[in-house]
Write a protein that holds these residues in place. Structure first.
Motif, PDB file in Angstrom:
ATOM      1  N   MET A 130       0.903  -1.240   0.093  1.00 62.32           N
ATOM      2  CA  MET A 130      -0.084   0.210   0.036  1.00 62.32           C
ATOM      3  C   MET A 130       0.866   1.191   0.158  1.00 62.32           C
ATOM      4  SD  MET A 130      -2.921   1.492  -0.125  1.00 62.32           S
ATOM      5  CE  MET A 130      -3.894  -0.051  -0.107  1.00 62.32           C
ATOM      6  N   ARG A 131       0.648   2.257  -1.079  1.00 64.86           N
ATOM      7  CA  ARG A 131       1.497   3.493  -1.119  1.00 64.86           C
ATOM      8  C   ARG A 131       0.690   4.645  -0.046  1.00 64.86           C
ATOM      9  NH1 ARG A 131       4.741   3.915  -5.706  1.00 64.86           N
ATOM     10  NH2 ARG A 131       4.846   2.012  -6.791  1.00 64.86           N
ATOM     11  N   LEU A 132       1.345   4.981   0.692  1.00 62.73           N
ATOM     12  CA  LEU A 132       0.748   6.046   1.825  1.00 62.73           C
ATOM     13  C   LEU A 132       0.186   7.096   1.268  1.00 62.73           C
ATOM     14  CD1 LEU A 132      -0.129   6.394   4.657  1.00 62.73           C
ATOM     15  CD2 LEU A 132       2.597   7.392   5.074  1.00 62.73           C
ATOM     16  N   VAL A 141       6.231  -4.159   7.164  1.00 61.54           N
ATOM     17  CA  VAL A 141       7.280  -3.145   7.120  1.00 61.54           C
ATOM     18  C   VAL A 141       7.051  -1.951   6.458  1.00 61.54           C
ATOM     19  CG1 VAL A 141       8.237  -4.309   4.918  1.00 61.54           C
ATOM     20  CG2 VAL A 141       9.794  -2.941   6.277  1.00 61.54           C
ATOM     21  N   GLY A 142       7.535  -0.779   6.807  1.00 60.58           N
ATOM     22  CA  GLY A 142       7.405   0.584   6.253  1.00 60.58           C
ATOM     23  C   GLY A 142       8.554   0.915   5.365  1.00 60.58           C
ATOM     24  N   ILE A 143       8.456   1.507   4.220  1.00 60.88           N
ATOM     25  CA  ILE A 143       9.482   1.877   3.456  1.00 60.88           C
ATOM     26  C   ILE A 143       9.377   3.423   3.428  1.00 60.88           C
ATOM     27  CG2 ILE A 143      10.141   1.938   0.932  1.00 60.88           C
ATOM     28  CD1 ILE A 143       8.919  -0.838   0.389  1.00 60.88           C
ATOM     29  N   ASP A 152       5.542   7.447   0.231  1.00 61.53           N
ATOM     30  CA  ASP A 152       5.885   7.934  -1.144  1.00 61.53           C
ATOM     31  C   ASP A 152       5.182   9.395  -1.149  1.00 61.53           C
ATOM     32  OD1 ASP A 152       3.184   7.355  -1.311  1.00 61.53           O
ATOM     33  OD2 ASP A 152       3.305   6.893  -3.458  1.00 61.53           O
ATOM     34  N   ARG A 153       5.069  10.057   0.182  1.00 64.90           N
ATOM     35  CA  ARG A 153       4.592  11.458   0.207  1.00 64.90           C
ATOM     36  C   ARG A 153       5.840  12.175  -0.115  1.00 64.90           C
ATOM     37  NH1 ARG A 153       2.515  12.067   5.831  1.00 64.90           N
ATOM     38  NH2 ARG A 153       4.435  10.831   6.272  1.00 64.90           N
TER      39      ARG A 153
END
Length: 446
Positions: free
Chosen positions: A1-3, A349-351, A383-384
């Motif tokens: 999921m993209r933030l 996990v967070g990227i 990805d913000r």
């Protein structure tokens, strides 16, 4: 999921009416929103954790041979009058009439309904033993709902019911449930201590509550500190083996551990002085054996081996599924936010992309995201177009156990940074090595 595409309404300020850590952090992390007093909407992040906890409960119940089903939230008052509990239960039970003027209630528990189902379909001892369970929303009209999901009016609960021919068989079901609950809590990263408790409106002589030690716990508890050194671990349990289940019960309940309602100062004084402890605890589950209380009242009988009709022996067993989120946060947080155990984390996990818009950094993040997905690991990719500090603060607040940080400087050396939320330690390694490390970590948390 993209933030950038996710719904995560985090709050910078702590809501003034949130009194305990779990309530504050669940509101700040955008997990819940209050709809009315003691009733909450579960927003996407909170819902993911709720469903993960529910999944673990299902898996451990079915591992023990228990059969899932689903009963209605609304029940007829007639069954409760038949058991004698309709007037005895108290004002916590929400009562109302439908348009046909029939008296109804929003179920706080389901002993009557499940007994009616069994008495209509089970007639012979050959159909026993049987354990049925559900995970269903309940409602109890608390006078003072508070502490967020810890003491709400509407809550998600697993309630299970065993039906057995004899007291011996029913007590094996009791022991079996204790084992399943211990394994369930340990998978969630919790140590929940079984404590001798009061049966309350459910009734019965044998009952244990499972309590997680926390300063904000609603119950005062007294225990032998040696009980905190015991764990079930990865033992191979045969749930049909009465002796093995009884041995686990004895191991976990012989040492002194009681709530304030059943505390006995004389017995407590027999515990070595250096091991006597008093603390606060959060109740996250309870098991009951109540014999033939409901089967006799509702006429749930079977024909025994001798051809005579006998009442069924019963027990009930509950886990507060929604309450567990609050308990986990109370037991696992720091001043920056939540720290989810790997077993229940909403994302593995967070990227964090340190240079959003940079072609090489964006490409590396996209590649890591796809590779994690191919390994069966879920990632929340920030990805913000935000400052690095803001991205780190969000990740710390929502508490994902691991974070991969990707920036131009590290990539120039073929490295990313893998950070543990719990310890705060970071290690530089190749993207492939970071993914392999996460794969190995989560292999132990199916």
């Amino acid at each position: 999921m993209r933030l950038s595409r996710y719904f995560l309404p985090v709050l910078k300020e702590t809501p003034a009416d949130a009194q305990i850590v779990s309530h504050r952090l669940m509101l700040r992390a955008g997990m819940i929103k209050q709809a009315s007093a003691g009733i909450y909407s579960w927003l996407p992040l909170g819902y993911r954790v709720l469903r993960r906890i529910e999944q673990i409960v299902h898996e451990e119940q079915q591992r023990a041979g228990h059969i899932p089903m689903l009963m209605p939230t609304l029940q007829s008052a007639d069954l409760w009058r038949e058991s004698g509990r309709y007037d005895a239960y108290g004002p916590e039970m929400l009562r109302f009439k439908d348009r046909q003027d029939r008296e109804m209630l929003f179920g706080p528990t389901n002993e009557e309904l499940i007994t009616d189902i069994v008495r209509s379909n089970i007639g012979s001892y050959k159909q026993l033993p049987l354990t049925l369970y559900q995970i269903q929303w309940k409602f109890r009209d608390e006078m003072r709902p508070r502490f967020g999901v810890m003491r709400g009016r509407e809550f998600l609960m697993k309630d299970g019911y065993n039906f057995d021919l004899t007291r011996e068989d029913a007590l094996h079901a009791y022991n079996r449930h204790l084992v399943t609950y211990l394994r369930t809590y340990e998978r969630m990263g919790l140590q929940a201590i079984p404590m001798r408790a009061d049966s309350g409106p459910i009734g019965g002589d044998d009952t244990h509550e499972f309590l997680v030690l926390a300063e904000t716990g609603e119950s005062e508890v007294f225990y032998d500190s040696a009980v905190t050194d015991i764990s079930l671990g990865q033992r191979d349990i045969d749930y049909d083996d009465k002796a093995q289940c009884a041995a686990v019960m004895e191991e976990f309940t012989t040492l002194y551990a009681r709530t304030d309602e059943t505390h006995d100062e004389t017995l407590f004084a027999e515990v070595p002085e250096d091991r006597r402890r008093s603390a606060r605890g959060i109740e996250v589950g309870q098991i009951f054996y109540f014999g033939t209380k409901y089967s006799e009242a509702l006429g749930a009988t079977v024909q025994g081996p001798d051809g005579k009709s006998v009442p069924i022996h019963m027990g009930s067993h509950g886990i507060g599924v929604s309450r567990l989120l609050g308990a986990i946060i109370e037991a696992s947080h720091d001043d920056r936010g939540i720290i989810w155990p790997e077993g229940v984390t909403p994302f593995h996990v967070g990227i964090v992309n340190l240079r959003q818009g940079d072609q090489s950094t964006d490409s590396a993040c996209d590649g890591i995201y796809r590779q994690l997905e191919s390994e069966g690991l879920t990632a929340l990719y920030d990805d913000r177009d935000e400052r690095a500090g803001a991205k780190f603060a969000t990740m710390d607040l929502i508490g994902l156990p691991w974070r991969i940080t990707v920036g131009p400087r590290g990539l120039s050396n073929g490295k990313v940074e893998l950070t543990s939320r719990r310890t705060g330690t970071s290690e530089e390694m190749s993207p492939e090595a970071a993914i392999a490390r996460l794969r190995d970590i989560y292999a132990a948390h199916p």
